[in-house]
Write an enzyme that holds these catalytic residues in place. Structure first.
Site, short mmCIF file in Angstrom:
data_model
loop_
_atom_site.label_atom_id
_atom_site.label_comp_id
_atom_site.label_asym_id
_atom_site.label_seq_id
_atom_site.Cartn_x
_atom_site.Cartn_y
_atom_site.Cartn_z
N GLY B 121 -20.73 46.03 -45.22
CA GLY B 121 -21.61 45.69 -46.29
C GLY B 121 -21.11 44.81 -47.33
N TYR B 122 -20.96 43.33 -47.25
CA TYR B 122 -20.51 42.65 -48.36
C TYR B 122 -21.73 41.92 -48.98
CZ TYR B 122 -15.74 43.19 -46.65
OH TYR B 122 -14.31 43.57 -46.30
N SER B 123 -22.19 41.08 -48.11
CA SER B 123 -23.31 39.89 -48.72
C SER B 123 -24.67 41.02 -49.31
CB SER B 123 -23.95 39.08 -47.66
OG SER B 123 -23.18 38.20 -47.47
N GLU B 239 -8.08 37.87 -40.03
CA GLU B 239 -8.30 37.21 -38.88
C GLU B 239 -7.20 36.21 -38.71
OE1 GLU B 239 -12.44 36.51 -40.69
OE2 GLU B 239 -12.57 36.13 -38.75
#
Lengths: 357, 386
Positions: B121-123, B239
């Site tokens: 839940g970032y954007s 990543e």
């Protein structure tokens, strides 16, 4: 697995960088006129750079193209006018194609720099193939060979010849040939048309089509390695300008139209750098991988550096267009790199063929 | 410079290959129970969370072994090593780095055993690229945070069990990067509503997620209060190598060449067209550049040299390849190229047409190309911030 340079190679890199900064800065480069700067050449020879890839048995250091790579990269950063690339190709050609007696006689002199080679492979300016070799071979040579690199400062010329389907290489005393300079965009990469009238080569030996392709690949890799340094110099120069040039109350490097173009330059340089290092490694350590590796590296660099050369000038605005400003020197080199040893179109399509298409 | 592997590394590669030969049947022969069995077997090998420390159930694989494992898995076309991509890619590593002992014991085993799926839940509707400006509010009330706000483009939210949630606990801050707090929240908490959004390919993988007075125990906070930005940054930096992606890209290029070989354009073999051949060469150069960039960066890591934001280079290459290779295939095959699965005339069963609509999940998720360029320009070239 180690895709990086050794401590010795890093020291060599620093040595070349120091030489380019102290002895051969752009002010010196600008003063060149297509001949050989003798004192600089001698310094390069004394530092051992001309002997790097010459076998130890013939007076060299017996190192590899990947060692030479750092010399070429740093030479390119300062647009060195020294014909290290041509000399290296001559060493590679003689080492690969000539008989023992020719090697014994010529390689030690290549290593010391006493012999300076100009090199002419293709007569046709666009044909990177055995068919592009035109000069007729034989006991004596008569005819003209255009696009001979670094001829004006050379003591000897290494020229590709053909006898029917058979290819050869001939070493000609530069004094026996008539040279006509071909003024070009990049003065640090001079060419001449060589005219020969019943000239007896001082040495001659056979070369296969595969040998010619190998030499061309070495040349393509070498031009790409020089382009790494040159392109990084453009990026450094232009980034610095973008940090200090104020327009609309901000450094222009704050604007994405400028900063993204510079980021793209970085991406491209990183990428053809990786491809070129792999190709340079392949020359000695995995020759079967060389054709594909050389084509991918040269193709990428040819187009990318050409754009970098143009945008390096363009992002500076009018100042970049001036003769006094250095950006233009790199643009000129990029024009040479684009066509030398095969352009992007040729190499991309060759990569497709090698990839089974 | 050498591309050889040590005898131990070669032995590890042989072990992976042998395992794959025994345990990975061809796609068509994989039955109903295959996936469950596969997940158990790779877990037994400790290849799930292979880079994680052993004490948390990871495999403690070296950087080179990780690269080898990824490469071999991709070469064999193996399925993922777990059901929760995000759990393995950044939630787990984030918890290992910032979590309390209790959080590690509670969450890590379930991620490794594919028992829970995570989403991120970032954007928010008004804050995507400008992530640090998020407004979802978390208010401390006793031993709970009360969360109100909205997230969007939350991939996997429709089926996720947990969400790693970026909230704001302080609004009066000098730097917007301060006052952010990271919470780990069960998706079945009262007050969470998920509304899936259909994407242009017709999938419903991402969603809007609404939070109304959602109570989250303080013990579910990851890292310190107000320091959530650091957690996010390190999570995104997890990543790393692109070795596996490169292998997949090379495989895709081979499929593309097959397509070129079997395609006629205006009555002539497409493979005779110089422009087509050039494009194939360009794709190969870009993929090879990704490969050797990745090996150069891996070498830096192995030598313990600091890696800056160079990895953005390969992200940008991947982004353009994701878009261009499918687009090339669709264009190459004319009106047959735009036929979707279900059409008798679809090319390769509509594979290219379909994937030509899928690129945004890779290209936009994790930072748009323009953000990646900003990162390179600002962090590596030192240009002024926007």
């Amino acid at each position: 697995m180690d895709f990086g340079f050794s401590e010795e190679q890093n020291l060599l890199r620093e040595q070349v960088l120091r030489f380019m900064t102290d002895a051969c800065p752009l002010s010196v480069v600008r003063a060149q006129n297509g001949g050989l700067p003798r004192d600089l050449w001698q310094q390069a020879a004394d530092l051992g750079w001309l002997a790097l890839i010459v076998p130890e048995a013939h007076g060299g250091l017996g190192l590899k193209w990947i060692d030479l790579a750092v010399v070429l990269e740093e030479s390119g950063r300062g647009l060195s006018p020294l014909p290290i690339l041509s000399q290296a190709l001559a060493a590679t050609a003689i080492g690969r194609c000539a008989g023992d007696d020719v090697k014994r006689e010529w390689l030690p002199k290549v290593a010391t720099g006493d012999v300076v080679f100009g090199i002419g492979l293709y007569d046709d300016p666009t044909w990177i193939d055995a068919k592009g070799v035109g000069l007729a071979g034989g006991e004596t040579l008569t005819g003209t060979k255009p696009f001979v690199s670094d001829a004006a400062g050379a003591t000897h010329l290494l020229l590709a010849t053909r006898n029917g389907e058979r290819l050869g290489l001939a070493i000609v005393d530069a004094g026996d040939a008539a040279l006509k300079a071909q003024p070009g965009i990049d003065r640090t990469k001079p060419f001449a048309t060589v005219s020969l009238d019943r000239v007896e080569p001082v040495a001659a030996f056979a070369m296969s089509a595969d040998d010619l392709a190998f030499l061309t690949d070495c040349g393509a890799v070498a031009a790409t390695l020089e382009a790494i340094g040159a392109a990084e110099a453009v990026l450094a120069l232009t980034s610095e300008y973008a940090k200090t040039r104020i327009q609309f109350d901000n450094p222009i490097g704050k604007y994405q139209g400028v900063k993204h173009r510079l980021a793209d330059m970085f991406i491209d340089i990183e990428s053809f750098k990786s491809l070129a290092y792999h190709a340079a490694w392949a020359i000695d350590d995995a020759p079967h991988e060389l054709p594909r590796a050389a084509s991918l590296a040269k193709a990428y660099a040819a187009d990318a550096f050409a754009r970098i050369g143009i945008d390096g000038v363009g992002l500076h605005g009018a100042i970049g267009f001036t003769a006094e400003y250095d950006a233009q020197l790199y643009l000129k080199r990029s024009k040479w790199v684009r066509s030398a040893f095969g352009d992007a179109d040729y190499h991309y399509r060759r990569a497709a063929s090698l990839g089974g298409l | 410079m050498d591309f050889d592997f040590t005898p131990e590394e070669q032995a590890f590669r042989a072990e992976v290959r042998e395992f794959l030969a025994e345990n990975l049947p061809p796609r068509a022969e994989r039955g109903r129970g295959f996936m469950g069995e596969w997940l158990r077997k790779v877990r037994d090998k400790r290849w799930v969370g292979f880079s994680w420390p052993e004490e948390y159930g990871g495999g403690a694989g070296s950087l080179t072994e990780q690269a080898i494992l990824k490469e071999e898995m991709a070469l064999a076309g193996a399925p993922p090593l777990g059901t929760s991509f995000m759990g393995l890619a950044w939630v787990g590593p984030g918890i290992i780095q910032y979590g309390t002992d209790e959080q590690k014991q509670r969450f890590i085993p379930d991620i490794l055993d594919s028992k829970v799926n995570w989403c991120t839940g970032y954007s928010e509707p008004n804050h995507g690229s400008d992530l640090a400006a998020i407004q979802t509010k978390a208010e401390r009330v006793g031993d709970h945070y009360v969360v109100n706000g909205q997230k969007i483009w939350t991939t996997g939210a429709p089926w996720a069990d947990w969400i790693i949630l970026l909230t704001r606990t302080e609004f009066d801050v000098e730097r917007k990067h301060d006052g952010i707090t990271c919470l780990l929240v069960p998706m079945d908490s009262p007050g969470i509503e998920v509304r899936p959004i259909e994407n242009m390919a017709g999938d419903r993988n991402f969603a809007e997620v609404f939070f109304t007075d959602v109570q989250v125990p303080v013990s579910n906070r990851l890292g310190e209060e107000g320091k959530g930005w650091a957690v996010t940054i390190s999570a995104l930096a997890n990543e790393r190598s692109s070795i596996g992606e490169v292998t997949q890209m090379f495989a895709k290029l081979e499929s593309l060449k097959d397509l070129v070989r079997s395609t006629n354009r205006q009555g002539r073999p497409a493979s005779d067209d110089p422009a087509v051949r050039r494009r194939i060469g360009e794709f190969e150069a870009k993929i090879a550049a990704m490969k050797y960039n990745g090996l150069r960066y891996l070498t830096k890591q192995l030598r313990g040299e600091p890696l800056s934001s160079e990895t953005s280079v390969n992200k940008l290459h991947r982004a353009s390849l994701e878009i261009e290779m499918d687009d090339f295939a669709v264009e190459l095959t004319g009106l047959a190229g735009v036929q979707l699965p279900g059409s008798d005339e679809a090319v390769d069963g509509g594979r290219w047409a379909r994937s030509s609509l899928g690129w945004p999940s890779v290209v936009i998720g994790g930072g748009t190309p323009n953000i990646q360029r900003n990162i390179i320009a600002e962090r590596i070239l030192g240009l002024p911030k926007d």
